[in-house]
Design a protein around this motif. Structure first.
Motif, mmCIF file in Angstrom:
data_model
loop_
_atom_site.group_PDB
_atom_site.id
_atom_site.type_symbol
_atom_site.label_atom_id
_atom_site.label_comp_id
_atom_site.label_asym_id
_atom_site.label_seq_id
_atom_site.Cartn_x
_atom_site.Cartn_y
_atom_site.Cartn_z
ATOM 1 N N LYS A 1 -0.819 -2.762 -12.851
ATOM 2 C CA LYS A 1 -2.268 -2.869 -12.688
ATOM 3 C C LYS A 1 -2.682 -2.641 -11.240
ATOM 4 O O LYS A 1 -3.723 -2.035 -10.978
ATOM 5 N N PHE A 2 -1.881 -3.128 -10.303
ATOM 6 C CA PHE A 2 -2.142 -2.921 -8.877
ATOM 7 C C PHE A 2 -2.107 -1.428 -8.536
ATOM 8 O O PHE A 2 -2.993 -0.902 -7.868
ATOM 9 N N ASN B 1 -8.208 -5.557 -10.472
ATOM 10 C CA ASN B 1 -8.171 -5.849 -9.041
ATOM 11 C C ASN B 1 -7.294 -7.067 -8.822
ATOM 12 O O ASN B 1 -7.714 -8.194 -9.057
ATOM 13 N N GLU C 1 -2.189 1.280 -10.674
ATOM 14 C CA GLU C 1 -3.080 2.114 -11.465
ATOM 15 C C GLU C 1 -4.549 1.702 -11.348
ATOM 16 O O GLU C 1 -5.420 2.402 -11.856
ATOM 17 N N GLY C 2 -4.806 0.576 -10.687
ATOM 18 C CA GLY C 2 -6.177 0.178 -10.405
ATOM 19 C C GLY C 2 -6.966 -0.307 -11.596
ATOM 20 O O GLY C 2 -8.187 -0.374 -11.537
ATOM 21 N N SER C 3 -6.298 -0.682 -12.685
ATOM 22 C CA SER C 3 -7.031 -1.129 -13.870
ATOM 23 C C SER C 3 -7.478 -2.583 -13.746
ATOM 24 O O SER C 3 -8.269 -3.049 -14.546
ATOM 25 N N ARG D 1 2.344 1.800 -3.476
ATOM 26 C CA ARG D 1 1.320 2.345 -4.380
ATOM 27 C C ARG D 1 1.058 3.819 -4.061
ATOM 28 O O ARG D 1 1.000 4.655 -4.958
ATOM 29 N N ASP E 1 0.829 -1.212 0.000
ATOM 30 C CA ASP E 1 0.000 0.000 0.000
ATOM 31 C C ASP E 1 0.861 1.259 0.000
ATOM 32 O O ASP E 1 0.552 2.230 -0.693
#
Length: 188
Positions: A172-173, A179, A175-177, A118, A115
């Motif tokens: 992807k993690f 899950n 940028e949230g594209s 990110r 976290d």
């Protein structure tokens, strides 16, 4: 009144933050940012540590570090004092560059480790400086999502939480594209 001592042990991981005095800019240009990264490298040669992620914003910094044998106070004292000397001279300034004591949040779980990484990489997006974290030059994000080499950062520990292709899944993690649930339960 004395301040509370910070928890430290070899291998401790931290999210370190530091803001400019009175929220002022600590980087006026790319030369300042380059100088900070150079001084960060020099500091690491005196007080070895792993740098997992970083982001140099205009008026503050984020560092995600893992200690080896030294308390982060030693590292931050050297880094902050050297950077203040560097910064004040060419900009004809005197006095404190940084506002008070640096912040150091102890990272106590694999989920929090990811976290924080990110959060650090999304900081310029949240500040509306760029649309994508890959557009921001002054963070470690490109080392995580591309083949570019960044001598300041080690990506192995954080990427080890992601299935192959690790770099794409990390992107992807962040940028949230997609899950993605990293395989964090087996790592610390």
């Amino acid at each position: 009144m004395s301040r509370n001592h910070r928890i430290w042990f070899p291998g401790a991981k931290y999210h370190i933050t530091n803001r400019g005095n009175r929220r002022s800019s600590i980087f006026y240009d790319d030369f300042d940012r380059d100088a900070y990264l150079q001084l960060l490298g020099e500091t690491r040669s005196y007080y070895p540590f792993y740098l997992h992620a970083y982001c140099l914003m205009t008026n503050h910094i984020h560092l995600q570090i893992e200690t080896i044998h030294h308390h982060p106070k030693d590292m931050m004292k050297m880094l902050n004092s050297r950077y203040a000397m560097y910064f004040n001279k060419p900009h004809l300034l005197v006095g404190h560059v940084f506002q008070g004591r640096y912040g150091a949040e102890l990272i106590d779980s694999s989920d929090y480790l990811l976290d924080v990484s990110r959060y650090i990489h999304l900081n310029p997006v949240e500040a509306k400086m760029v649309k994508s974290p890959s557009d921001y030059r002054w963070s470690s994000y490109s080392a995580y999502i591309s083949d570019s080499v960044n001598p300041h950062v080690t990506t192995k520990k954080i990427l080890s939480h992601f299935p192959e292709p690790q770099k794409e899944n990390y992107r992807k993690f962040v940028e949230g594209s997609l899950n993605i649930t990293p395989s964090s339960s087996k790592h610390n």
